[in-house]
Design an enzyme around this catalytic site. Structure first.
Site, PDB file in Angstrom:
ATOM      1  N   ARG A  47       0.819  -1.221   0.000  1.00 10.48           N
ATOM      2  CA  ARG A  47       0.000   0.000   0.000  1.00 10.48           C
ATOM      3  C   ARG A  47       0.848   1.263   0.000  1.00 10.48           C
ATOM      4  NH1 ARG A  47      -3.450  -1.927   5.004  1.00 10.48           N
ATOM      5  NH2 ARG A  47      -1.313  -2.372   5.533  1.00 10.48           N
ATOM      6  N   LYS A 155       4.088 -17.586   8.345  1.00 13.42           N
ATOM      7  CA  LYS A 155       3.552 -17.776   9.698  1.00 13.42           C
ATOM      8  C   LYS A 155       3.221 -16.415  10.296  1.00 13.42           C
ATOM      9  CE  LYS A 155       6.142 -17.778  13.398  1.00 13.42           C
ATOM     10  NZ  LYS A 155       7.211 -17.036  14.045  1.00 13.42           N
ATOM     11  N   ASP A 184       7.621 -22.628   6.851  1.00 16.98           N
ATOM     12  CA  ASP A 184       8.182 -22.682   8.196  1.00 16.98           C
ATOM     13  C   ASP A 184       9.681 -22.673   7.959  1.00 16.98           C
ATOM     14  OD1 ASP A 184       9.425 -23.756  10.585  1.00 16.98           O
ATOM     15  OD2 ASP A 184       7.388 -24.156  11.254  1.00 16.98           O
ATOM     16  N   HIS A 185      10.322 -21.544   8.262  1.00 13.69           N
ATOM     17  CA  HIS A 185      11.710 -21.425   7.797  1.00 13.69           C
ATOM     18  C   HIS A 185      12.654 -22.421   8.461  1.00 13.69           C
ATOM     19  CE1 HIS A 185      12.510 -18.809  11.308  1.00 13.69           C
ATOM     20  NE2 HIS A 185      13.772 -19.053  11.083  1.00 13.69           N
ATOM     21  N   LYS A 189      16.187 -25.153   6.979  1.00 15.12           N
ATOM     22  CA  LYS A 189      17.544 -25.272   7.520  1.00 15.12           C
ATOM     23  C   LYS A 189      18.099 -26.653   7.200  1.00 15.12           C
ATOM     24  CE  LYS A 189      16.601 -22.150  11.419  1.00 15.12           C
ATOM     25  NZ  LYS A 189      17.472 -20.989  11.367  1.00 15.12           N
ATOM     26  N   GLU A 223      17.413 -18.066  22.367  1.00  7.50           N
ATOM     27  CA  GLU A 223      17.877 -16.890  21.626  1.00  7.50           C
ATOM     28  C   GLU A 223      18.479 -15.920  22.620  1.00  7.50           C
ATOM     29  OE1 GLU A 223      15.445 -15.461  18.117  1.00  7.50           O
ATOM     30  OE2 GLU A 223      13.950 -16.361  19.410  1.00  7.50           O
ATOM     31  N   ASP A 242       4.808 -18.303  18.896  1.00  8.32           N
ATOM     32  CA  ASP A 242       5.834 -17.773  18.001  1.00  8.32           C
ATOM     33  C   ASP A 242       6.824 -18.855  17.551  1.00  8.32           C
ATOM     34  OD1 ASP A 242       7.210 -15.557  16.712  1.00  8.32           O
ATOM     35  OD2 ASP A 242       8.762 -15.786  18.247  1.00  8.32           O
ATOM     36  N   HIS A 247       7.912 -24.014  14.581  1.00  6.62           N
ATOM     37  CA  HIS A 247       9.285 -24.499  14.377  1.00  6.62           C
ATOM     38  C   HIS A 247       9.623 -25.719  15.246  1.00  6.62           C
ATOM     39  CE1 HIS A 247       9.450 -20.789  12.308  1.00  6.62           C
ATOM     40  NE2 HIS A 247       9.782 -20.015  13.307  1.00  6.62           N
ATOM     41  N   LYS A 348      13.530 -16.414  24.814  1.00  5.31           N
ATOM     42  CA  LYS A 348      14.330 -15.244  24.428  1.00  5.31           C
ATOM     43  C   LYS A 348      15.156 -14.813  25.636  1.00  5.31           C
ATOM     44  CE  LYS A 348      11.671 -13.708  20.603  1.00  5.31           C
ATOM     45  NZ  LYS A 348      12.433 -13.992  19.383  1.00  5.31           N
TER      46      LYS A 348
HETATM   47  C1  BG6 Z   1      10.771 -16.504  13.954  1.00  2.60           C
HETATM   48  C2  BG6 Z   1      10.221 -15.923  15.219  1.00  2.60           C
HETATM   49  O1  BG6 Z   1       9.837 -17.336  13.339  1.00  2.60           O
HETATM   50  O2  BG6 Z   1      11.949 -17.244  14.250  1.00  2.60           O
HETATM   51  C3  BG6 Z   1      11.251 -15.048  15.919  1.00  2.60           C
HETATM   52  O3  BG6 Z   1       9.069 -15.143  14.935  1.00  2.60           O
HETATM   53  C4  BG6 Z   1      12.535 -15.804  16.112  1.00  2.60           C
HETATM   54  O4  BG6 Z   1      10.770 -14.561  17.156  1.00  2.60           O
HETATM   55  C5  BG6 Z   1      12.980 -16.469  14.824  1.00  2.60           C
HETATM   56  O5  BG6 Z   1      13.520 -14.889  16.560  1.00  2.60           O
HETATM   57  C6  BG6 Z   1      14.160 -17.386  15.080  1.00  2.60           C
HETATM   58  O6  BG6 Z   1      14.658 -17.863  13.875  1.00  2.60           O
HETATM   59  P1  BG6 Z   1      16.167 -18.361  13.745  1.00  2.60           P
HETATM   60  O7  BG6 Z   1      16.265 -18.894  12.360  1.00  2.60           O
HETATM   61  O8  BG6 Z   1      17.036 -17.153  13.986  1.00  2.60           O
HETATM   62  O9  BG6 Z   1      16.360 -19.390  14.809  1.00  2.60           O
END
Ligand code: BG6
Length: 510
Positions: A47, A155, A184-185, A189, A223, A242, A247, A348
């Site tokens: 937008r 997501k 789902d990233h 990996k 993290e 989250d 994940h 975190k």
């Molecule tokens: C994301 C979360 O999906 O994954 C974040 O929303 C998180 O909060 C992140 O920091 C972590 O991804 P990675 O690849 O750095 O472990």
């Protein structure tokens, strides 16, 4: 190598952070690796009022995420990539007529020979997913008469079981399940995918991969960072939504699943769904109380640097009860895993960034070495997802000298030793897979719903349960004081160091 057909990538939410941070760098790497097809363009849609040039400046030429890479490349190469990027302003709202967008797509298709194949990437707020799908359908942009159409959805996929189901139903009105790719990233990996190879390409692990030999399974995702600038989003989400629902349960499903018949997407996804469905759902408050811990980081000083508490973070309610730490113990109700506890935690503001799976093996059935403390020398298989990616086996060896004194030794493999292999970034791999129509590493509707089915009662309990507590932990430590209580005297969390072979307790905290 699979063929990547000519196509167009239409990114909704193109002025957002994800596009600049992940999607464009992933496309750039694919371009440099000559993985993009000859007829290819990416059209950013959002937008904001922007020209094609302004979009290219934003996501390529002036991008913080690409600046180091750009320094090393010549101008012609950068321009060749940037010239594949275009931008279309949708105006005030995503809920609008897509006639103009359709016209732009047709023009780009004719000018760049992209054919009728299109991926629509939804990187908008989740509340807009269905709207965008609906409007694409209204404009006739979902039909596959003149080339395939695919929809990648970011997501969070739903906020609860009910909302996830509604979203699935909503999207299914306009796109069929095989057209939908839920990203789902973590599945992008290499080390997560390697779980499948470790288990199913070797004959030494699988015979032991069951209740007869495994005492417990532990998964840690930590993290170092706090919620950064995402306080507004995170406060409505929390660690369980989250990270855990998506994940971590994806990792769990790969550890738990039965061997699939083959490596095809549907075979693997069928087994993952079965695995998720076999997680024992915790229903009563007593079980939920005993098996779940939530906590929030509070302000502290790490290495002389003051760290904010979660409630002081920007965008976070000062009375928030959103968890930044979630630890869950659960069981898997099937033949293979009967009685084996799983301990999974995510948080975190921990001392270090690390994700790992630890398989703790049972003690030998008959101990012939009577040395005290033998139980501390159990065999472990540690699969390090990140960083210092690798695999470590801990096993007993004899200390030279008289008698039989046993010490624990390490046998390790590091991905970095495969020096000449180029390891793709998660988004790069996943985008390329979707471009080639391979959905193996994307979540299916029933998979997402099965994960929510397990998570929903925990969320409800944390929201409404009567004895629920929110513990605090100082930013920079391994969670609340009572974190080990989940083990009920039968062990404790392995607090890993930055490096795979570091022994627990050691880590770098600056
Ligand atoms: C994301 C979360 O999906 O994954 C974040 O929303 C998180 O909060 C992140 O920091 C972590 O991804 P990675 O690849 O750095 O472990």
């Amino acid at each position: 190598m699979k063929k990547t057909e000519n196509q167009m990538l239409v990114i909704f939410g193109a002025s957002g952070d994800l596009t600049a941070r992940k999607l464009i760098p992933a496309l750039f790497n694919l371009h440099l690796a000559k993985q993009l097809p000859k007829g290819f363009v990416a059209l950013g849609v959002s937008r904001s009022d922007m020209t094609d040039e302004a979009f290219r400046d934003r996501v390529v030429y002036d991008s913080d995420y690409l600046k180091d890479k750009l320094k090393k490349l010549d101008k012609a190469e950068i321009k060749e990539f940037a010239d594949k990027l275009f931008y279309e302003d949708l105006g005030e709202s995503y809920d609008t007529d897509y006639k103009g967008l359709r016209k732009r797509v047709e023009e780009l298709k004719a000018a760049h020979d992209t054919s009728g194949n299109i991926i629509y990437y939804l990187s908008t707020p989740p509340t807009l997913y269905e709207t965008v799908a609906h409007k694409l359908a209204d404009a006739g942009m979902n039909t596959q008469k003149n080339g395939w159409k695919r929809l990648i959805v970011e997501k969070p996929f739903g906020y609860s079981l009910e909302t996830a189901k509604k979203l699935n139903e909503g999207l299914h009105q306009y796109f069929t399940e095989p057209q939908i790719y839920r990203i789902d990233h973590y599945l992008g990996k290499e080390t997560v995918q390697n779980l499948l190879v470790t288990r199913f390409a070797n004959s030494i692990f699988e015979p032991l991969w069951n209740r007869n030999y495994i005492q417990r399974v532990e998964i840690t995702n930590a993290e170092r960072v706090g919620v950064e600038k995402r306080g507004g989003y995170y406060d409505k989400s929390g660690a369980l939504r989250d990270m855990f629902q998506n994940h971590l349960l994806q990792i769990v499903s790969l550890v738990v699943m039965e061997p699939p018949i083959g490596a095809e997407a549907e075979e693997i996804r069928n087994e993952k769904v079965k695995a998720l469905k076999s997680l024992r759902i915790m229903e009563d408050e007593e079980t939920l109380y005993q098996n779940t811990i939530r906590a929030q980081y509070v302000g502290s000083v790490v290495n002389g640097e003051p760290m904010k508490g979660y409630r002081e973070e920007e965008g976070v309610d000062p009375n928030s009860t959103t968890e930044t730490y979630a630890a869950i113990k659960f069981f898997v109700d099937n033949w293979r895993w009967h009685g084996v506890p799983f301990y999974v935690r995510t948080a975190k503001r921990m001392p270090t960034k690390v994700t790992e799976v630890v398989i703790h093996f049972k003690e030998p059935h008959h101990q012939i070495f009577k040395e005290p403390g033998m139980h501390n020398k159990d065999n472990k298989l540690i699969i390090r997802i990140q960083p210092d990616e690798g695999i470590l086996i801990k096993f007993g060896v004899k200390v030279p000298g008289q008698g039989f004194t046993v010490e624990r030794a390490n046998m390790d493999f590091y991905y970095s030793s495969l020096a000449e292999t180029y390891v793709m970034e998660a988004y790069e791999r996943l985008l390329l897979d979707a471009m080639q129509g391979d959905a193996t590493l994307y979540a299916r509707a029933d998979e997402v719903e099965a994960a929510w089915e397990f998570v929903d009662p925990i969320l409800n309990y944390w929201q409404k349960g009567k004895d629920v507590r929110m513990y605090g932990y100082a930013a920079g430590v391994w969670g609340p004081e009572n974190a080990d209580e989940l083990f009920e005297g039968d062990g404790f969390w392995r607090n890993p160091g930055e490096n795979l072979a570091d022994d627990p307790g050691y880590c770098v905290i600056c």
